[in-house]
Design a protein around this motif. Structure first.
Motif, PDB file in Angstrom:
ATOM      1  N   VAL A 249     -15.284   0.571   0.013  1.00  0.00           N
ATOM      2  CA  VAL A 249     -15.282  -0.133   1.308  1.00  0.00           C
ATOM      3  C   VAL A 249     -14.035  -1.000   1.411  1.00  0.00           C
ATOM      4  N   ASN A 250     -13.712  -1.687   0.330  1.00  0.00           N
ATOM      5  CA  ASN A 250     -12.538  -2.566   0.286  1.00  0.00           C
ATOM      6  C   ASN A 250     -11.249  -1.782   0.534  1.00  0.00           C
ATOM      7  N   GLU A 251     -11.169  -0.616  -0.069  1.00  0.00           N
ATOM      8  CA  GLU A 251      -9.986   0.234   0.100  1.00  0.00           C
ATOM      9  C   GLU A 251      -9.835   0.689   1.555  1.00  0.00           C
ATOM     10  N   MET A 252     -10.931   1.074   2.170  1.00  0.00           N
ATOM     11  CA  MET A 252     -10.887   1.490   3.570  1.00  0.00           C
ATOM     12  C   MET A 252     -10.531   0.312   4.473  1.00  0.00           C
ATOM     13  N   ALA A 253     -11.055  -0.868   4.147  1.00  0.00           N
ATOM     14  CA  ALA A 253     -10.740  -2.078   4.931  1.00  0.00           C
ATOM     15  C   ALA A 253      -9.239  -2.360   4.884  1.00  0.00           C
ATOM     16  N   ARG A 254      -8.632  -2.165   3.717  1.00  0.00           N
ATOM     17  CA  ARG A 254      -7.182  -2.361   3.601  1.00  0.00           C
ATOM     18  C   ARG A 254      -6.440  -1.411   4.537  1.00  0.00           C
ATOM     19  N   ARG A 255      -6.886  -0.179   4.578  1.00  0.00           N
ATOM     20  CA  ARG A 255      -6.250   0.807   5.470  1.00  0.00           C
ATOM     21  C   ARG A 255      -6.420   0.417   6.939  1.00  0.00           C
ATOM     22  N   LYS A 256      -7.582  -0.186   7.253  1.00  0.00           N
ATOM     23  CA  LYS A 256      -7.879  -0.560   8.642  1.00  0.00           C
ATOM     24  C   LYS A 256      -7.269  -1.904   9.029  1.00  0.00           C
ATOM     25  N   GLY A 257      -6.791  -2.651   8.039  1.00  0.00           N
ATOM     26  CA  GLY A 257      -6.236  -3.970   8.334  1.00  0.00           C
ATOM     27  C   GLY A 257      -7.288  -5.012   8.646  1.00  0.00           C
ATOM     28  N   CYS A 258      -8.464  -4.871   8.015  1.00  0.00           N
ATOM     29  CA  CYS A 258      -9.527  -5.880   8.185  1.00  0.00           C
ATOM     30  C   CYS A 258     -10.101  -6.194   6.811  1.00  0.00           C
ATOM     31  N   THR A 259     -11.088  -7.062   6.750  1.00  0.00           N
ATOM     32  CA  THR A 259     -11.718  -7.405   5.474  1.00  0.00           C
ATOM     33  C   THR A 259     -12.915  -6.478   5.238  1.00  0.00           C
ATOM     34  N   PRO A 260     -13.374  -6.358   3.976  1.00  0.00           N
ATOM     35  CA  PRO A 260     -14.550  -5.507   3.733  1.00  0.00           C
ATOM     36  C   PRO A 260     -15.786  -5.966   4.496  1.00  0.00           C
ATOM     37  N   SER A 261     -15.961  -7.275   4.632  1.00  0.00           N
ATOM     38  CA  SER A 261     -17.137  -7.756   5.372  1.00  0.00           C
ATOM     39  C   SER A 261     -17.037  -7.401   6.851  1.00  0.00           C
ATOM     40  N   GLN A 262     -15.832  -7.481   7.420  1.00  0.00           N
ATOM     41  CA  GLN A 262     -15.665  -7.086   8.821  1.00  0.00           C
ATOM     42  C   GLN A 262     -15.964  -5.604   9.013  1.00  0.00           C
ATOM     43  N   LEU A 263     -15.534  -4.798   8.049  1.00  0.00           N
ATOM     44  CA  LEU A 263     -15.769  -3.355   8.133  1.00  0.00           C
ATOM     45  C   LEU A 263     -17.260  -3.044   8.042  1.00  0.00           C
ATOM     46  N   ALA A 264     -17.940  -3.673   7.086  1.00  0.00           N
ATOM     47  CA  ALA A 264     -19.376  -3.437   6.906  1.00  0.00           C
ATOM     48  C   ALA A 264     -20.179  -3.912   8.122  1.00  0.00           C
ATOM     49  N   LEU A 265     -19.778  -5.042   8.691  1.00  0.00           N
ATOM     50  CA  LEU A 265     -20.457  -5.551   9.893  1.00  0.00           C
ATOM     51  C   LEU A 265     -20.171  -4.666  11.099  1.00  0.00           C
ATOM     52  N   ALA A 266     -18.927  -4.202  11.211  1.00  0.00           N
ATOM     53  CA  ALA A 266     -18.566  -3.315  12.323  1.00  0.00           C
ATOM     54  C   ALA A 266     -19.413  -2.050  12.281  1.00  0.00           C
ATOM     55  N   TRP A 267     -19.700  -1.562  11.060  1.00  0.00           N
ATOM     56  CA  TRP A 267     -20.558  -0.380  10.923  1.00  0.00           C
ATOM     57  C   TRP A 267     -21.933  -0.642  11.556  1.00  0.00           C
ATOM     58  N   VAL A 268     -22.487  -1.827  11.338  1.00  0.00           N
ATOM     59  CA  VAL A 268     -23.790  -2.178  11.931  1.00  0.00           C
ATOM     60  C   VAL A 268     -23.663  -2.254  13.452  1.00  0.00           C
ATOM     61  N   HIS A 269     -22.608  -2.915  13.950  1.00  0.00           N
ATOM     62  CA  HIS A 269     -22.413  -3.012  15.401  1.00  0.00           C
ATOM     63  C   HIS A 269     -22.323  -1.641  16.053  1.00  0.00           C
ATOM     64  N   HIS A 270     -21.732  -0.689  15.347  1.00  0.00           N
ATOM     65  CA  HIS A 270     -21.561   0.646  15.915  1.00  0.00           C
ATOM     66  C   HIS A 270     -22.848   1.474  15.921  1.00  0.00           C
ATOM     67  N   GLN A 271     -23.946   0.901  15.423  1.00  0.00           N
ATOM     68  CA  GLN A 271     -25.223   1.625  15.480  1.00  0.00           C
ATOM     69  C   GLN A 271     -25.784   1.667  16.895  1.00  0.00           C
ATOM     70  N   GLY A 272     -25.340   0.769  17.763  1.00  0.00           N
ATOM     71  CA  GLY A 272     -25.823   0.792  19.146  1.00  0.00           C
ATOM     72  C   GLY A 272     -25.863  -0.582  19.776  1.00  0.00           C
ATOM     73  N   ASN A 273     -25.953  -0.603  21.100  1.00  0.00           N
ATOM     74  CA  ASN A 273     -25.958  -1.873  21.840  1.00  0.00           C
ATOM     75  C   ASN A 273     -27.297  -2.600  21.782  1.00  0.00           C
ATOM     76  N   ASP A 274     -28.268  -1.995  21.100  1.00  0.00           N
ATOM     77  CA  ASP A 274     -29.572  -2.645  20.940  1.00  0.00           C
ATOM     78  C   ASP A 274     -29.706  -3.270  19.554  1.00  0.00           C
ATOM     79  N   VAL A 275     -28.595  -3.323  18.804  1.00  0.00           N
ATOM     80  CA  VAL A 275     -28.619  -3.816  17.420  1.00  0.00           C
ATOM     81  C   VAL A 275     -27.828  -5.121  17.321  1.00  0.00           C
ATOM     82  N   CYS A 276     -28.472  -6.149  16.777  1.00  0.00           N
ATOM     83  CA  CYS A 276     -27.820  -7.453  16.629  1.00  0.00           C
ATOM     84  C   CYS A 276     -27.879  -7.897  15.165  1.00  0.00           C
TER      85      CYS A 276
END
Length: 341
Positions: A249-276
């Protein structure tokens, strides 16, 4: 900064919250000693001023409700959507789940008093009492709505059939579940059920209790008394294996220019607009980083890549210490069996 936090409808009963919330448990309980009150009040004010207005607590998080009461004085209460929970009674030593009508009312009155509020926006049953038909518990909560003491009803760690039975008595606004890259057991049955019924999904521990932010370093630095030391996934024999997930996850975050926590949280946000998601933190800088997740965009290919790192067979250890009290064991007796004392 506030403009970056969008609003969302939670459930179909009219509740509106910020698209990311704040879990307040770690400020007062379970994750090491309680944090300095003044610092936590400052953090809560910063969070709300930043546009995150959905605050999550429980009556079993130490003195967390009392802390929130202090933080919400002076006009702050009107700016937030306040969620708290009942259902785990610590009276007489060992924790016990309770969903009987008498306890529902007692617990609500106590939370109202501790929080120093007239009403609770979202009131969850924290764990399901498997000795009381869910219909009985929900009927007691409906009475609290009729009295104006709570606005909306939620369930936490409830099975699909429990959710359906509850929703038939009174609409459920939100179901709170653990959901993250490495805790995905709700996807097969519970998520589709919530979507069919128009129930919002609130995700606790969306960062894997911090593991998807810090990996093995987090585990190595947990303070004495931190509940996570008992987590099966945090045990030494499992950490050695699970740290590979964080590294990817950390390696992918580096490629994306974000932190691992931002990447992991973004994954949850992308599950749908009914997910908080409601990540918790006790530090302003971590909070600022977390809301940055709302700006991280993921393609379907990136989502699939992330999921391949943390497939069910790639994660070692249960997600919770007390799996017996999670949704897998939340069936309640039929209503016909209920004989109130």
């Amino acid at each position: 900064m506030a403009a970056a936090v969008r609003r969302m409808k939670l459930g179909s009963q009219g509740m509106e919250v910020s698209a990311q919330g704040l879990g307040c448990m770690g400020m007062s309980a379970l994750y090491g000693p309680p944090k300095p009150e003044e610092d936590m009040i400052k953090l809560i004010h910063h969070v709300v001023s930043s546009g995150v207005t959905f605050l999550d607590t429980s009556d079993v998080y130490g003195d967390n409700e009392l802390l929130l009461a202090k933080a919400l004085k002076g006009g702050w209460r009107e700016k937030v959507q306040l969620a708290t929970k009942f259902g785990i009674s610590n009276k007489g030593g060992a924790p016990k789940t309770r969903g009987d009508p008498e306890y529902v009312r007692e617990a609500c009155e106590r939370s109202l008093k501790r929080l120093e509020v007239d009403y609770i926006d979202l009131y969850y049953q924290h764990r399901i009492d498997t000795t009381v038909p869910i219909e009985v518990t929900i009927k007691a909560l409906k009475e609290l709505i009729d009295e104006g003491k709570i606005k909306y009803i939620g369930l936490s760690e409830a099975s699909s059939s429990t959710i359906r039975r509850a929703h038939a008595v009174h609409p459920i606004t939100a179901v709170q579940m653990e959901w993250s890259l490495w805790s995905r057991d709700i996807e097969a049955d519970i998520v589709p059920t919530c979507r069919e019924l128009g129930i919002g999904i609130v995700t606790y521990s969306p960062l894997g209790r911090g593991f998807l932010s810090g990996g093995a370093n987090l585990v190595a630095n947990l303070p004495d008394g931190d509940f996570r030391k008992n987590m099966p996934r945090f045990k030494p024999e499992n950490v050695e294996h699970n740290k590979k997930i964080f590294e990817r996850v950390n390696e992918m975050a580096r490629r994306k220019g974000c932190t691992p926590s931002q990447l992991a949280l973004a994954w949850v946000h992308h599950q749908g607009n009914d997910v908080c998601p409601i990540p918790g933190t006790t530090k302003i800088e971590n909070f600022n980083q977390n809301i940055g997740a709302l700006a991280v965009k993921l393609t379907p290919e990136e989502m699939a890549e992330l999921e391949s790192y943390a497939s069910a067979d790639a994660v070692k250890g249960d997600r919770h210490v007390f799996m017996s009290t999670t949704w897998i064991n939340s069936e309640t007796p039929p209503l016909s069996s209920w004989k109130p004392e």
